[in-house]
Design a protein around this motif. Structure first.
Motif, PDB file in Angstrom:
ATOM      1  N   GLY A   9      50.574  40.066  47.634  1.00 57.06           N
ATOM      2  CA  GLY A   9      51.184  41.387  47.642  1.00 57.06           C
ATOM      3  C   GLY A   9      50.781  42.151  48.881  1.00 57.06           C
ATOM      4  O   GLY A   9      49.793  41.827  49.539  1.00 57.06           O
ATOM      5  N   ARG A  10      51.575  43.164  49.195  1.00 59.53           N
ATOM      6  CA  ARG A  10      51.314  44.018  50.360  1.00 59.53           C
ATOM      7  C   ARG A  10      50.888  45.395  49.885  1.00 59.53           C
ATOM      8  O   ARG A  10      51.516  45.973  49.007  1.00 59.53           O
ATOM      9  CB  ARG A  10      52.560  44.125  51.226  1.00 59.53           C
ATOM     10  CG  ARG A  10      52.932  42.806  51.869  1.00 59.53           C
ATOM     11  CD  ARG A  10      54.100  42.956  52.783  1.00 59.53           C
ATOM     12  NE  ARG A  10      55.335  43.003  51.995  1.00 59.53           N
ATOM     13  CZ  ARG A  10      56.541  43.001  52.517  1.00 59.53           C
ATOM     14  NH1 ARG A  10      56.691  42.986  53.816  1.00 59.53           N
ATOM     15  NH2 ARG A  10      57.596  43.023  51.756  1.00 59.53           N
ATOM     16  N   GLN A  11      49.839  45.904  50.508  1.00 57.36           N
ATOM     17  CA  GLN A  11      49.343  47.243  50.229  1.00 57.36           C
ATOM     18  C   GLN A  11      49.441  48.059  51.526  1.00 57.36           C
ATOM     19  O   GLN A  11      49.714  47.508  52.593  1.00 57.36           O
ATOM     20  CB  GLN A  11      47.890  47.188  49.741  1.00 57.36           C
ATOM     21  CG  GLN A  11      47.653  46.252  48.565  1.00 57.36           C
ATOM     22  CD  GLN A  11      48.371  46.683  47.301  1.00 57.36           C
ATOM     23  OE1 GLN A  11      48.477  47.866  47.008  1.00 57.36           O
ATOM     24  NE2 GLN A  11      48.870  45.725  46.546  1.00 57.36           N
ATOM     25  N   ALA A  12      49.185  49.342  51.456  1.00 59.52           N
ATOM     26  CA  ALA A  12      49.303  50.203  52.639  1.00 59.52           C
ATOM     27  C   ALA A  12      48.308  49.825  53.737  1.00 59.52           C
ATOM     28  O   ALA A  12      48.632  49.891  54.911  1.00 59.52           O
ATOM     29  CB  ALA A  12      49.089  51.664  52.241  1.00 59.52           C
ATOM     30  N   CYS A  13      47.108  49.405  53.371  1.00 58.62           N
ATOM     31  CA  CYS A  13      46.054  49.142  54.356  1.00 58.62           C
ATOM     32  C   CYS A  13      45.638  47.676  54.445  1.00 58.62           C
ATOM     33  O   CYS A  13      44.839  47.326  55.314  1.00 58.62           O
ATOM     34  CB  CYS A  13      44.828  49.977  54.020  1.00 58.62           C
ATOM     35  SG  CYS A  13      45.148  51.760  54.075  1.00 58.62           S
ATOM     36  N   TYR A  14      46.133  46.835  53.558  1.00 57.15           N
ATOM     37  CA  TYR A  14      45.721  45.430  53.547  1.00 57.15           C
ATOM     38  C   TYR A  14      46.757  44.568  52.838  1.00 57.15           C
ATOM     39  O   TYR A  14      47.613  45.077  52.120  1.00 57.15           O
ATOM     40  CB  TYR A  14      44.355  45.268  52.868  1.00 57.15           C
ATOM     41  CG  TYR A  14      44.281  45.862  51.479  1.00 57.15           C
ATOM     42  CD1 TYR A  14      44.665  45.134  50.360  1.00 57.15           C
ATOM     43  CD2 TYR A  14      43.826  47.156  51.286  1.00 57.15           C
ATOM     44  CE1 TYR A  14      44.605  45.682  49.084  1.00 57.15           C
ATOM     45  CE2 TYR A  14      43.763  47.720  50.022  1.00 57.15           C
ATOM     46  CZ  TYR A  14      44.141  46.976  48.928  1.00 57.15           C
ATOM     47  OH  TYR A  14      44.084  47.514  47.672  1.00 57.15           O
ATOM     48  N   ASP A  15      46.668  43.256  53.085  1.00 53.38           N
ATOM     49  CA  ASP A  15      47.459  42.273  52.355  1.00 53.38           C
ATOM     50  C   ASP A  15      46.544  41.637  51.321  1.00 53.38           C
ATOM     51  O   ASP A  15      45.343  41.481  51.551  1.00 53.38           O
ATOM     52  CB  ASP A  15      48.008  41.191  53.298  1.00 53.38           C
ATOM     53  CG  ASP A  15      49.073  41.724  54.250  1.00 53.38           C
ATOM     54  OD1 ASP A  15      49.607  42.823  54.000  1.00 53.38           O
ATOM     55  OD2 ASP A  15      49.364  41.034  55.237  1.00 53.38           O
ATOM     56  N   ARG A  16      47.112  41.258  50.176  1.00 52.34           N
ATOM     57  CA  ARG A  16      46.314  40.756  49.051  1.00 52.34           C
ATOM     58  C   ARG A  16      46.789  39.381  48.607  1.00 52.34           C
ATOM     59  O   ARG A  16      47.985  39.144  48.463  1.00 52.34           O
ATOM     60  CB  ARG A  16      46.394  41.735  47.888  1.00 52.34           C
ATOM     61  CG  ARG A  16      45.756  41.231  46.602  1.00 52.34           C
ATOM     62  CD  ARG A  16      45.656  42.307  45.567  1.00 52.34           C
ATOM     63  NE  ARG A  16      44.498  43.145  45.915  1.00 52.34           N
ATOM     64  CZ  ARG A  16      44.070  44.170  45.192  1.00 52.34           C
ATOM     65  NH1 ARG A  16      44.709  44.515  44.092  1.00 52.34           N
ATOM     66  NH2 ARG A  16      43.023  44.865  45.575  1.00 52.34           N
ATOM     67  N   LEU A  17      45.832  38.486  48.336  1.00 48.97           N
ATOM     68  CA  LEU A  17      46.090  37.177  47.733  1.00 48.97           C
ATOM     69  C   LEU A  17      45.360  37.151  46.398  1.00 48.97           C
ATOM     70  O   LEU A  17      44.189  37.557  46.322  1.00 48.97           O
ATOM     71  CB  LEU A  17      45.582  36.048  48.641  1.00 48.97           C
ATOM     72  CG  LEU A  17      45.958  34.645  48.192  1.00 48.97           C
ATOM     73  CD1 LEU A  17      47.453  34.398  48.405  1.00 48.97           C
ATOM     74  CD2 LEU A  17      45.146  33.603  48.947  1.00 48.97           C
ATOM     75  N   VAL A  18      46.058  36.690  45.358  1.00 51.30           N
ATOM     76  CA  VAL A  18      45.473  36.638  44.017  1.00 51.30           C
ATOM     77  C   VAL A  18      45.594  35.228  43.478  1.00 51.30           C
ATOM     78  O   VAL A  18      46.669  34.626  43.514  1.00 51.30           O
ATOM     79  CB  VAL A  18      46.180  37.616  43.048  1.00 51.30           C
ATOM     80  CG1 VAL A  18      45.587  37.522  41.641  1.00 51.30           C
ATOM     81  CG2 VAL A  18      46.106  39.044  43.572  1.00 51.30           C
ATOM     82  N   ILE A  19      44.474  34.698  42.979  1.00 54.87           N
ATOM     83  CA  ILE A  19      44.453  33.392  42.321  1.00 54.87           C
ATOM     84  C   ILE A  19      44.200  33.655  40.841  1.00 54.87           C
ATOM     85  O   ILE A  19      43.151  34.196  40.465  1.00 54.87           O
ATOM     86  CB  ILE A  19      43.361  32.479  42.919  1.00 54.87           C
ATOM     87  CG1 ILE A  19      43.609  32.293  44.417  1.00 54.87           C
ATOM     88  CG2 ILE A  19      43.314  31.146  42.188  1.00 54.87           C
ATOM     89  CD1 ILE A  19      42.479  31.621  45.162  1.00 54.87           C
ATOM     90  N   ASP A  20      45.178  33.303  40.006  1.00 53.09           N
ATOM     91  CA  ASP A  20      45.067  33.513  38.563  1.00 53.09           C
ATOM     92  C   ASP A  20      44.375  32.320  37.923  1.00 53.09           C
ATOM     93  O   ASP A  20      44.631  31.164  38.277  1.00 53.09           O
ATOM     94  CB  ASP A  20      46.455  33.681  37.939  1.00 53.09           C
ATOM     95  CG  ASP A  20      47.151  34.947  38.389  1.00 53.09           C
ATOM     96  OD1 ASP A  20      46.491  36.003  38.443  1.00 53.09           O
ATOM     97  OD2 ASP A  20      48.361  34.884  38.675  1.00 53.09           O
TER      98      ASP A  20
END
Length: 182
Positions: free
Chosen positions: A57-68
């Protein structure tokens, strides 16, 4: 002479307001208030979950990777490396970007019977990060001996953080955020 004094007065007022002469940059100020660094991050494994999904996902100040994960897993190692290599074989995996993060979730992507709990449709593009400000590519490096490895190509060696979240349900998530700038 009157024109000169008017210009001189205007110059003094502008300097007083900080319009012409900027103040010194503060080392305590950081991009978006983020104070992360770029050194390796790790946490010991305390759970017994397995990988079930990878998303971004994209946030205002950073990009995020999530491992479920389908169980409680806190263990991970995330660090900048020169190359990403496959688990088991050690083959170099090409990754786009100016820097590479190796993400190791201390959880397998298979169950006790050896059946896959997660297998990306395209190991060279695990998630689509086209148009992201920092992320360039997410690659699958494998799941071997109880751990799962991903490679994350980023624009440059930027500050990042890694942490786990409990839930939803009995699951958990490993989260990696990479700042857009320093």
């Amino acid at each position: 002479m009157k024109k000169l004094s008017i210009w001189f007065t205007a110059l003094l007022i502008a300097a007083g307001l900080g319009i012409i002469i900027p103040g010194p940059a503060s080392a305590a100020t950081s991009y978006c208030g983020l104070t992360w660094g770029s050194l390796a991050k790790a946490a010991p494994d305390t759970g017994a979950g397995s990988v079930t999904n990878v998303r971004s996902g994209r946030q205002a100040c950073y990009d995020r990777l999530v491992i479920d994960l389908n169980g409680r897993t806190d263990g991970y190692r995330v660090e900048y490396v020169g190359v990403i290599t496959s688990d088991g074989k050690g083959e170099v995996i090409p990754v786009r970007g100016g820097a590479r993060l190796r993400i190791v979730a201390l959880a397998p992507a298979y169950n006790d019977s050896g059946s896959a709990t997660y297998l990306p449709a395209n190991p060279k593009e695990v998630v689509n990060v086209a148009g992201y400000q920092t992320f360039r590519q997410v690659v699958w490096a494998g799941s071997y001996e109880g751990q799962t490895t991903l490679g994350l190509g980023v624009r440059a060696r930027l500050p990042f953080r890694a942490f786990t979240l409990v839930g939803p349900g009995g699951g958990s998530r490993l989260v990696i955020d990479v700042a857009h700038f320093w």
